[in-house]
Design a protein around this motif. Sequence first.
Motif, short mmCIF file in Angstrom:
data_model
loop_
_atom_site.label_atom_id
_atom_site.label_comp_id
_atom_site.label_asym_id
_atom_site.label_seq_id
_atom_site.Cartn_x
_atom_site.Cartn_y
_atom_site.Cartn_z
N PHE B 192 0.87 -1.17 0.00
CA PHE B 192 0.00 0.00 0.00
C PHE B 192 0.91 1.22 0.00
N ASP B 193 0.34 2.38 0.02
CA ASP B 193 1.09 3.64 -0.07
C ASP B 193 2.45 3.56 0.64
N PRO B 194 3.56 3.61 -0.12
CA PRO B 194 4.88 3.44 0.49
C PRO B 194 5.14 4.45 1.61
N GLU B 195 4.62 5.65 1.44
CA GLU B 195 4.85 6.68 2.45
C GLU B 195 4.25 6.24 3.79
N ILE B 196 3.03 5.73 3.72
CA ILE B 196 2.35 5.28 4.94
C ILE B 196 2.98 3.99 5.46
N ASN B 197 3.33 3.12 4.52
CA ASN B 197 3.94 1.84 4.88
C ASN B 197 5.22 2.05 5.67
N PHE B 198 6.13 2.86 5.16
CA PHE B 198 7.41 3.06 5.83
C PHE B 198 7.27 3.85 7.13
N ARG B 199 6.32 4.78 7.12
CA ARG B 199 6.15 5.59 8.33
C ARG B 199 5.81 4.72 9.53
N GLU B 200 5.20 3.54 9.26
CA GLU B 200 4.86 2.65 10.38
C GLU B 200 6.11 2.15 11.11
N PHE B 201 7.24 2.11 10.39
CA PHE B 201 8.40 1.39 10.94
C PHE B 201 9.63 2.25 11.17
N THR B 202 9.50 3.55 10.97
CA THR B 202 10.71 4.35 11.02
C THR B 202 11.03 4.90 12.39
N SER B 203 10.19 4.68 13.34
CA SER B 203 10.51 5.21 14.67
C SER B 203 10.26 4.13 15.72
N THR B 204 9.89 4.55 16.91
CA THR B 204 9.64 3.61 18.02
C THR B 204 8.52 2.63 17.66
N VAL B 205 8.74 1.36 18.00
CA VAL B 205 7.70 0.34 17.86
C VAL B 205 7.05 0.18 19.23
N TRP B 206 5.76 0.56 19.33
CA TRP B 206 5.06 0.43 20.61
C TRP B 206 4.34 -0.90 20.67
N SER B 207 4.47 -1.60 21.79
CA SER B 207 3.62 -2.77 22.02
C SER B 207 3.02 -2.66 23.43
N TRP B 208 1.99 -3.47 23.68
CA TRP B 208 1.26 -3.40 24.95
C TRP B 208 1.62 -4.64 25.75
N GLU B 209 2.40 -4.45 26.80
CA GLU B 209 2.92 -5.60 27.56
C GLU B 209 2.65 -5.35 29.05
N ASP B 210 2.02 -6.35 29.68
CA ASP B 210 1.70 -6.22 31.12
C ASP B 210 0.97 -4.91 31.42
N ASN B 211 -0.02 -4.62 30.60
CA ASN B 211 -0.85 -3.42 30.80
C ASN B 211 -0.09 -2.10 30.74
N ALA B 212 1.01 -2.08 29.99
CA ALA B 212 1.76 -0.83 29.84
C ALA B 212 2.38 -0.77 28.45
N TRP B 213 2.66 0.44 28.02
CA TRP B 213 3.33 0.61 26.73
C TRP B 213 4.79 0.24 26.86
N LYS B 214 5.27 -0.50 25.86
CA LYS B 214 6.70 -0.83 25.85
C LYS B 214 7.27 -0.34 24.52
N ALA B 215 8.38 0.35 24.60
CA ALA B 215 9.02 0.88 23.39
C ALA B 215 10.09 -0.11 22.90
N ASN B 216 9.97 -0.52 21.65
CA ASN B 216 10.95 -1.42 21.05
C ASN B 216 11.48 -0.76 19.79
N ALA B 217 12.53 -1.37 19.24
CA ALA B 217 13.05 -0.88 17.95
C ALA B 217 12.55 -1.80 16.84
#
Lengths: 429, 429
Positions: B192-217
């Motif tokens: 899909f739109d490369p601009e939107i596609n890449f924007r998903e992955f160019t910074s912090t990757v947030w996941s939800w772990e143990d009821n809190a936000w966790k920042a990953n690369a």
Amino acid sequence: MKRNVLIIGAGGVAHVVAHKCAQNNALLGNIHIASRTLAKCQAIIDSIEDKGSMQQPGQLKAHALDAMDVEATKFLIRATRSQIVINVGSPFLNMSVLAACIDTGAAYLDTAIHEDPAKVCETPPWYANYEWKRREACKDARVTAVLGVGFDPGVVNAYARYAVDHCFDQVESIDIIDINAGSHGRYFATNFDPEINFREFTSTVWSWEDNAWKANAMFEHRKEWDLPVVGKSAAYLTGHDELHSMSQTLGVPNIRFWMGFGEHYINVFNVLKNLGLLSEKPVRTARGQEVVPLEVVKAVLPDPASLAPNYTGKTCIGDLIKGTRNGQAREVLLYNVCDHEACYREVGSQAISYTAGVPAVAAAMLIADGTWDIGEMANVEELDPLPFIQLMNGMGLPTRIRDAAGDRLLDPEREVGFSREQRKTASAR
Amino acid sequence: MKRNVLIIGAGGVAHVVAHKCAQNNALLGNIHIASRTLAKCQAIIDSIEDKGSMQQPGQLKAHALDAMDVEATKFLIRATRSQIVINVGSPFLNMSVLAACIDTGAAYLDTAIHEDPAKVCETPPWYANYEWKRREACKDARVTAVLGVGFDPGVVNAYARYAVDHCFDQVESIDIIDINAGSHGRYFATNFDPEINFREFTSTVWSWEDNAWKANAMFEHRKEWDLPVVGKSAAYLTGHDELHSMSQTLGVPNIRFWMGFGEHYINVFNVLKNLGLLSEKPVRTARGQEVVPLEVVKAVLPDPASLAPNYTGKTCIGDLIKGTRNGQAREVLLYNVCDHEACYREVGSQAISYTAGVPAVAAAMLIADGTWDIGEMANVEELDPLPFIQLMNGMGLPTRIRDAAGDRLLDPEREVGFSREQRKTASAR
């Protein structure tokens, strides 16, 4: 005898050229540096003053100039009374600066072949598309124009001429090998203008095989070379300026150029090329902006000059020449090894800029003292290589020779009985 | 009951949405397609006519619209008497189109979270930065706004809700897994739109772990999943829209998103990212042009819609849910497998566009018949998943379930006693 030098450009090579001119200003006279951005010229002058590079007190001045403007360039040549112009700006400028020299009588030097921004890797020989069309004009105006007098092209052309004249009865092949075994510590960077660097590899790779042009693809032919100091190094058959004159002037059936590349460089290059990001043709963004992808790649890459402070390791560039002497097969390697850190200590540059800039200043000195002031256009292999090699031996770019007799400094005096006195009166051809 | 659909956008997803609306125009009424480029809207209409996708004769019309212009969008909503707006244009448009819906009373649907072109991967939860700020305004105006109703986000949110309500007493973790095992045959392309596609992955990757936000690369966490049809597939922990609502609405302590990437994709991505070519911040070229590198990368990459004709293979997207039921540990996979070639035969699109577009039309149908016409803003997991899943089963996006009892079609009627008749009167919450 010619004096006063106008340097066009204020990039990494211009930085070295300016320093080396300053170190030799007793012979060269006043030094002027001109580029579009005055601040870049001034930064070079500041660096010369910091390093105390001036051989003797003298003029050292910065000028703002758009060197595509022939009249403005002529005005500056005349206003500064420059008799020698060293063009180390963008290769897109060559024909404009050459025109200004022809009109003013100043000698012309450059270190790379002219390029049209809109074309890549044109029909060989490339010099015939641009510079050589002004051969007659140079001769008529008695203007000395020495084309491509950096290291490669430049010194490697002189090595070839030396080998043909002094080492062989018959030369079968010349392999020019350019290895940078240094490390700049960045994710990715080119060692000179990325735009020019990539343009070398984005289209057909021309080599000279069996007295004819052969078209290859980039990274199609890989060869491992065993070289002094840098050791075993992988290099790839590459198109390069010097093949386009040496093939026409030396009568050697096989002339090839090999550039060393690491796997990482090749991977990045291939990704960018396959995506179309190395294209010199504009694309239109979704917002309607017309953009040349290669110019954007250049904009995001590190400025080559910024690599110098942390560059470690060495370069090895030379000619491996094969042929016969007295009926016997012979193989000679003529080469220079240059150390990034030593270059930085001396002039604040890395070795890629240094090896390109020093030969241009040596050539300017040979024009200043009359040795190479031939009053016409020539490629380096058409000039006597002996005074050039001898002069560079004392300027930080010593030439070494490796053959059956061993590995040693190439001293023209000892090897072929050429003396400093002869250099002063040597005829250019 | 609402009728007449205005589709905003004319890209790959809009193409699918328009076809599916056409296939259901007895319920949905008139269909209008609006984007900046009228020709792209017209091309979609031509394709609908070529495929004979219209369920019954009806209006199908193209409009030129800059959807950043709220007044122009309001005018078009009113002029076309559209009661449902499906926004599948750029995610930069969401807040403008939503504003137009709030002012006109039209229902609003989109398939991706709002983005500010100047910002990437902002503070979680992302919905709170933009869409949720208009919650009260929607409620006051009794405007139905269903956010993120593509496949992921969208269907995967409904799967999560289904699992929480019907499969578990307690849910411990939800892993959303998105694998495209298809092949487009090009050197590199985004689906899909490369601009939107890449924007998903160019910074912090947030996941939800143990009821809190966790920042990953990005590409920090890799896991191999064994999935139906596509088999063993490597996927990487990725930041994604749905985590930013599901973490706030479901009470599940661990919610992660995994996207499948091949080595080649990762290599190209890493080269572009490390060079700075995925940056949304403008750089200045040597010629003085201000350019956003990411927009240039988008311009050189293939148009995602152009991949469809040669796309082969299948996608598998679903939720792997772990928790307990009656004191026993349980694991359920809710998923869909979609075939690129089948999508192309049906509507002329690849499966990535298809899986994003069909759910939006299903949601529009549930708003049209009143089932989901809740008169306020909701993320998909806040709505009853049963009618949605049942409707998509008949629209080319069947849901399957894999658990201890085997692998089968998820038929809400059989699984939880939900009937078509109930669907008609099902309350939204």
